[in-house]
Design a protein around this motif. Structure first.
Motif, PDB file in Angstrom:
ATOM      1  N   GLN A 194      -7.644 -12.193  -3.427  1.00 40.50           N
ATOM      2  CA  GLN A 194      -6.968 -11.064  -4.065  1.00 40.50           C
ATOM      3  C   GLN A 194      -7.835  -9.817  -3.882  1.00 40.50           C
ATOM      4  O   GLN A 194      -8.977  -9.782  -4.334  1.00 40.50           O
ATOM      5  CB  GLN A 194      -6.758 -11.326  -5.566  1.00 40.50           C
ATOM      6  CG  GLN A 194      -6.060 -12.630  -5.890  1.00 40.50           C
ATOM      7  CD  GLN A 194      -4.620 -12.650  -5.462  1.00 40.50           C
ATOM      8  OE1 GLN A 194      -3.898 -11.687  -5.672  1.00 40.50           O
ATOM      9  NE2 GLN A 194      -4.186 -13.748  -4.854  1.00 40.50           N
ATOM     10  N   ASP A 195      -7.282  -8.821  -3.213  1.00 38.26           N
ATOM     11  CA  ASP A 195      -8.009  -7.575  -2.929  1.00 38.26           C
ATOM     12  C   ASP A 195      -7.183  -6.417  -3.488  1.00 38.26           C
ATOM     13  O   ASP A 195      -6.114  -6.094  -2.967  1.00 38.26           O
ATOM     14  CB  ASP A 195      -8.203  -7.423  -1.420  1.00 38.26           C
ATOM     15  CG  ASP A 195      -9.055  -6.215  -1.058  1.00 38.26           C
ATOM     16  OD1 ASP A 195      -9.379  -5.414  -1.967  1.00 38.26           O
ATOM     17  OD2 ASP A 195      -9.392  -6.049   0.124  1.00 38.26           O
ATOM     18  N   LEU A 196      -7.670  -5.810  -4.569  1.00 39.39           N
ATOM     19  CA  LEU A 196      -6.959  -4.701  -5.221  1.00 39.39           C
ATOM     20  C   LEU A 196      -7.810  -3.450  -5.149  1.00 39.39           C
ATOM     21  O   LEU A 196      -8.983  -3.463  -5.531  1.00 39.39           O
ATOM     22  CB  LEU A 196      -6.656  -5.046  -6.683  1.00 39.39           C
ATOM     23  CG  LEU A 196      -6.013  -3.923  -7.516  1.00 39.39           C
ATOM     24  CD1 LEU A 196      -4.642  -3.556  -6.953  1.00 39.39           C
ATOM     25  CD2 LEU A 196      -5.898  -4.340  -8.971  1.00 39.39           C
ATOM     26  N   ARG A 197      -7.204  -2.351  -4.670  1.00 37.38           N
ATOM     27  CA  ARG A 197      -7.923  -1.081  -4.559  1.00 37.38           C
ATOM     28  C   ARG A 197      -7.117   0.014  -5.258  1.00 37.38           C
ATOM     29  O   ARG A 197      -5.893   0.061  -5.128  1.00 37.38           O
ATOM     30  CB  ARG A 197      -8.146  -0.716  -3.085  1.00 37.38           C
ATOM     31  CG  ARG A 197      -8.829  -1.828  -2.306  1.00 37.38           C
ATOM     32  CD  ARG A 197      -8.969  -1.516  -0.837  1.00 37.38           C
ATOM     33  NE  ARG A 197      -9.421  -2.683  -0.099  1.00 37.38           N
ATOM     34  CZ  ARG A 197      -9.675  -2.712   1.217  1.00 37.38           C
ATOM     35  NH1 ARG A 197      -9.508  -1.588   1.923  1.00 37.38           N
ATOM     36  NH2 ARG A 197     -10.063  -3.806   1.807  1.00 37.38           N
ATOM     37  N   TYR A 198      -7.840   0.849  -5.954  1.00 36.66           N
ATOM     38  CA  TYR A 198      -7.205   1.943  -6.704  1.00 36.66           C
ATOM     39  C   TYR A 198      -7.885   3.248  -6.325  1.00 36.66           C
ATOM     40  O   TYR A 198      -9.117   3.365  -6.359  1.00 36.66           O
ATOM     41  CB  TYR A 198      -7.339   1.696  -8.208  1.00 36.66           C
ATOM     42  CG  TYR A 198      -7.051   2.909  -9.070  1.00 36.66           C
ATOM     43  CD1 TYR A 198      -5.794   3.503  -9.059  1.00 36.66           C
ATOM     44  CD2 TYR A 198      -8.034   3.461  -9.887  1.00 36.66           C
ATOM     45  CE1 TYR A 198      -5.524   4.614  -9.846  1.00 36.66           C
ATOM     46  CE2 TYR A 198      -7.777   4.564 -10.679  1.00 36.66           C
ATOM     47  CZ  TYR A 198      -6.523   5.138 -10.657  1.00 36.66           C
ATOM     48  OH  TYR A 198      -6.271   6.243 -11.426  1.00 36.66           O
ATOM     49  N   THR A 230       0.832  -1.196   0.000  1.00 42.05           N
ATOM     50  CA  THR A 230       0.000   0.000   0.000  1.00 42.05           C
ATOM     51  C   THR A 230       0.867   1.246   0.000  1.00 42.05           C
ATOM     52  O   THR A 230       1.876   1.313   0.700  1.00 42.05           O
ATOM     53  CB  THR A 230      -0.946   0.036   1.219  1.00 42.05           C
ATOM     54  OG1 THR A 230      -1.700   1.252   1.200  1.00 42.05           O
ATOM     55  CG2 THR A 230      -0.178  -0.049   2.524  1.00 42.05           C
ATOM     56  N   ARG A 284     -12.503  -0.823  -5.981  1.00 45.66           N
ATOM     57  CA  ARG A 284     -12.016  -2.085  -5.416  1.00 45.66           C
ATOM     58  C   ARG A 284     -12.421  -3.250  -6.305  1.00 45.66           C
ATOM     59  O   ARG A 284     -13.545  -3.304  -6.813  1.00 45.66           O
ATOM     60  CB  ARG A 284     -12.574  -2.317  -4.011  1.00 45.66           C
ATOM     61  CG  ARG A 284     -12.192  -3.687  -3.428  1.00 45.66           C
ATOM     62  CD  ARG A 284     -12.627  -3.854  -1.987  1.00 45.66           C
ATOM     63  NE  ARG A 284     -14.061  -3.799  -1.826  1.00 45.66           N
ATOM     64  CZ  ARG A 284     -14.697  -3.881  -0.652  1.00 45.66           C
ATOM     65  NH1 ARG A 284     -13.991  -4.004   0.455  1.00 45.66           N
ATOM     66  NH2 ARG A 284     -15.997  -3.809  -0.587  1.00 45.66           N
ATOM     67  N   PHE A 288      -2.448   2.921  -4.528  1.00 44.86           N
ATOM     68  CA  PHE A 288      -2.961   1.559  -4.615  1.00 44.86           C
ATOM     69  C   PHE A 288      -2.881   0.858  -3.258  1.00 44.86           C
ATOM     70  O   PHE A 288      -2.047   1.184  -2.409  1.00 44.86           O
ATOM     71  CB  PHE A 288      -2.151   0.747  -5.637  1.00 44.86           C
ATOM     72  CG  PHE A 288      -2.217   1.280  -7.036  1.00 44.86           C
ATOM     73  CD1 PHE A 288      -3.176   0.832  -7.926  1.00 44.86           C
ATOM     74  CD2 PHE A 288      -1.312   2.243  -7.465  1.00 44.86           C
ATOM     75  CE1 PHE A 288      -3.235   1.330  -9.215  1.00 44.86           C
ATOM     76  CE2 PHE A 288      -1.359   2.750  -8.755  1.00 44.86           C
ATOM     77  CZ  PHE A 288      -2.331   2.281  -9.632  1.00 44.86           C
ATOM     78  N   TYR A 338      -3.040  -3.364  -2.189  1.00 42.07           N
ATOM     79  CA  TYR A 338      -3.206  -4.735  -2.665  1.00 42.07           C
ATOM     80  C   TYR A 338      -2.921  -5.699  -1.523  1.00 42.07           C
ATOM     81  O   TYR A 338      -1.941  -5.539  -0.790  1.00 42.07           O
ATOM     82  CB  TYR A 338      -2.263  -5.046  -3.822  1.00 42.07           C
ATOM     83  CG  TYR A 338      -2.195  -6.535  -4.140  1.00 42.07           C
ATOM     84  CD1 TYR A 338      -3.233  -7.157  -4.840  1.00 42.07           C
ATOM     85  CD2 TYR A 338      -1.128  -7.309  -3.697  1.00 42.07           C
ATOM     86  CE1 TYR A 338      -3.194  -8.521  -5.098  1.00 42.07           C
ATOM     87  CE2 TYR A 338      -1.083  -8.668  -3.962  1.00 42.07           C
ATOM     88  CZ  TYR A 338      -2.114  -9.267  -4.657  1.00 42.07           C
ATOM     89  OH  TYR A 338      -2.087 -10.619  -4.902  1.00 42.07           O
TER      90      TYR A 338
END
Length: 759
Positions: free
Chosen positions: A571-575, A523, A588, A534, A536
């Motif tokens: 899998q946790d991806l945040r933008y 992060t 997300r 980001f 992740y």
């Protein structure tokens, strides 16, 4: 309904009229300053460049006008409404000073000061021929300031010259010119020159120049070399002190683990020096083992000074959690030149502490409750900075209205966690990170009783490691994690319901889960001024993998309890994108996949995925979506919807806008669902298939958030626009929205009250 609308319109009109009359409260002869407008006129600049320059200049203008929303000034209105309080306390004083805002008077505007400020800024950006002017415009008792800047041509860098002499400093500077922030062809910028001086100072600090400072570097700029171009010559000032030009080495390292502000105790302590591997530990009685400092200190006697080791040592001492204050000091030695003695003054935290917490809880299934926890902490259990935390908790949740009323939930338990500030392993991990690698052991028990249904008892324990590469990357490896779940006091009502809905039986089955897990987190969201950031987190969870290699029986058990076999990946991806000073775009993507095998047809219940709720798809109650297109028959389950799956896909997007003061608004859309990996004859449509996209649930909504600095209080109102359980071709329900219908509002509007952002 008509009466309500009339009252609303009258109230709104009254507010508008009152807001517009704010000027009548101004002192005699004064006018209200309502803001400034900065305009840049230059045909040589592209529109985007012109707008960026205008925003840059606009941020400099002072004073700032009263807070306004759509032309209204609610805080000024509240200030005037409260009037002059008779005493410095009470509701009127609080209303005027906390919620209100005094008028910004036009007499406080210094136009010439702002002109000089703007002129200085454009010149610092390379517009050396800029012309800036300004004036005020009055309309009634309101004043606006207007500023106009004609920047002219922007000067570019033609050449950068670094120190060329034979000194050690000049040599170090020349070795790092490839990383210079000053690039030929870039616009001249005073801010970049300052940043380059800071960069060079940091590089010199890494090479032992302890006493050097950015102020010892001067940048000479020649703007006559060519048309609209400059040459920049960087030099070390001739008046730079001699010791700033010399490289320093570490001599003795003194550590005071029990330091206090009492200097007398410090001087007496110098007679109690214990040497350990080059460190001199000064204290009367041993409060912490010297091996701790071997793992935290990056300096050793004889090392060349560098800022990285300086900061890493401090950061590691702070991250131990054992010390309340950490200070250090470097002093030149009297007898040896170019040598520094290092002193670390460590003020201990209280070894033991206890904290009591009382929490209020709510969720989107209309459950309300509370939880009380008591946490006891020992910060130095074995004199090696080990931290032992023991927590006892208890609470309940009740549904005050709805079909689940009476099915209250009571829970209590105890957790223990012991953290060692080192790796306890047959191998050694050498880390240059500022964060100490840790070994963590946990043990816990929880009892959850659902009135009229069942009681679940959970025993769990784990052994693993935590370490951070840097401030952005973190790892957690649990070598083993064991969870055992057992049910008791199962009521006849629940058993009868489970006969009709076999999936309910899985909740009360005995569960034994054991195996390793690993997660990685990246992060950079702490970089608040960065446009794109980001977050992740990826995780891998294995159960009975090694045991499963030797036993493939469907009835494989340990001590009579069937153990679960599965592989679970998350899998946790945040933008996050910063649109401007007041608006952010948060997104997300969450993907979860579970592969049950061997004696498991599905993931164990406590490891399955759920969808819906305050931090998921907010238009649906918690755990009420899916799996797939399955939906239990109406009234088939009088309990809380509790649907789970082996696979999860979720997407969220949200625009967050700062409205005023502590109030923030949001518009959002959520989509997703859960599925089973294998067929379940009792849940048609629940299996994951190539048609999974047609089974996505979608919800939209709006929210209000209160940023109270210590927490974010969030309220979101959402509604579904796509229902996955409806027949194909009928799942989009946008055309059925009917805010005027009481029945529609009851069945579709979901209010979520929570703490913190959903992602």
């Amino acid at each position: 309904m008509i009466k309500f609308k009339v009252i609303y319109i009258l109230a709104l009109s009254g507010f508008l009229v009152s807001s517009c009359s704010n000027t009548k409260y101004l002192p005699q002869g004064e006018k209200l300053y309502i803001g400034a407008k900065v305009k840049v006129e230059d045909d040589s600049l592209h529109r985007k460049e012109r707008k960026a320059l205008e925003e840059n200049l606009q941020s400099l203008v002072r004073p700032k006008p009263n807070t306004s929303i759509l032309g209204l000034r609610p805080k000024l209105f509240i200030y005037n409404l409260a009037g002059e309080p008779k005493k410095e306390k009470g509701f009127r004083h609080w209303l005027r000073t906390k919620l209100g805002e005094p008028p910004v008077l036009a007499s406080k505007v210094d136009v010439q000061y702002n002109i000089d400020l703007l002129q200085n800024r454009v010149e610092n950006l390379g517009f050396f021929r800029a012309v800036t002017e300004g004036d005020t415009v009055s309309k009634g008792r309101r004043v606006t300031a207007k500023y106009l800047s004609r920047p002219g041509p922007q000067y570019k860098i033609r050449k950068v010259v670094f120190p060329q002499d034979s000194s050690q400093i000049a040599k170090v500077i020349r070795e790092n010119t490839s990383k210079s922030l000053l690039t030929v062809g870039d616009p001249y910028s005073l801010d970049i020159i300052k940043a380059e001086r800071e960069r060079l100072d940091a590089r010199l600090k890494e090479n032992g120049f302890y006493y050097f400072s950015p102020d010892y570097i001067i940048a000479k700029v020649d703007s006559t070399v060519s048309i609209h171009q400059v040459d920049i010559l960087l030099e070390v000032k001739t008046q730079t002190p001699k010791k700033a030009k010399e490289v320093y080495f570490i001599n003795d390292i003194y550590i005071y683990p029990s330091y206090s502000a009492n200097r007398m105790s410090l001087s007496r302590g110098r007679n109690n020096v214990k040497e350990y591997k080059g460190f001199k530990v000064v204290e009367r009685t041993t409060t912490i083992k010297p091996q701790v400092f071997e793992r935290t200190m990056f300096f050793e006697p004889g090392d060349k000074y560098n800022r990285t080791d300086h900061n890493l040592s401090l950061n590691r001492l702070v991250s131990l959690g054992t010390f309340k204050f950490v200070k250090n000091q470097f002093q030149e030695t009297d007898s040896i030149s170019n040598k520094l003695d290092v002193y670390y003054y460590l003020t201990p935290n209280k070894k033991k502490s206890i904290r009591l917490e009382l929490l209020g809880k709510t969720n989107s299934a209309n459950y309300r409750g509370t939880e009380l926890s008591v946490n006891w902490l020992n910060r130095n259990l074995l004199k090696g900075a080990e931290q032992l935390t023991i927590s006892a908790f208890g609470g309940f949740e009740v549904q005050v209205a709805g079909k689940d009323k009476g099915y209250n939930v009571y829970r209590y338990g105890v957790d223990g966690k012991l953290v060692f500030p080192r790796f306890i392993a047959p191998f050694k991990l050498n880390s240059s990170s500022a964060f100490i690698p840790k070994t963590q052991v946990t043990l816990g028990y929880e009892s959850q009783r659902r009135i009229k249904l069942y009681t679940l008892e959970t025993f769990k324990g784990s052994f693993g490691y935590l370490w951070k590469e840097n401030i952005y990357k973190e790892h957690e490896l649990k070598v083993t994690e064991i969870t055992y779940v057992n049910s008791s006091n199962v009521t006849q009502e629940y058993l009868e319901r489970a006969d009709n809905i076999p999936s309910l039986k899985r909740v009360i089955e005995k569960q034994l889960i054991f195996g390793p897990s690993y997660s990685f987190t990246f992060t950079n969201t702490s970089l608040v001024n960065k446009t794109n950031t980001f977050y992740y987190k990826g995780g891998l969870d294995l159960s009975a993998t090694i045991v499963g290699l030797f036993s493939r029986k469907d009835s494989a058990t340990i001590l009579g309890v069937p153990y679960s076999e599965y592989v679970k990946i998350e899998q946790d991806l945040r933008y996050y994108r910063r649109l401007n000073a007041k608006n952010r775009w948060a997104n997300r993507l969450y993907i979860g996949y579970g592969l049950p095998y061997g004696n498991s047809r599905e993931l164990p219940y406590i490891k399955q995925f759920f969808s819906g709720g305050t931090n998921s798809i907010r238009a649906f109650r918690a755990r009420s979506i899916g799996p797939g297109s399955f939906r239990a028959p109406d009234n088939a389950n009088s309990f809380v919807p509790d649907y789970s799956g082996d696979i999860k896909l979720e997407l969220n997007s949200e625009i967050r806008s700062k409205l005023f003061s502590i109030v923030e608004g949001a518009l959002f859309v959520d989509a997703g669902n859960i599925w089973l990996k294998n067929n379940n004859k009792d849940m048609p449509g629940a299996k994951f298939s190539k048609e999974f996209l047609s089974e996505i649930a979608v919800g939209v909504g709006a929210g209000i958030r209160l940023d109270l600095s210590f927490l974010i209080l969030r309220g979101d109102l959402a509604m579904p626009v796509r229902l996955p359980y409806l027949p194909k071709g009928e799942r989009w329900v946008i055309d059925r929205i009917d805010f005027g219908s009481k029945v529609w509002r009851r069945d579709n509007l979901v209010f979520n009250l929570a703490i913190g952002y959903p992602f």
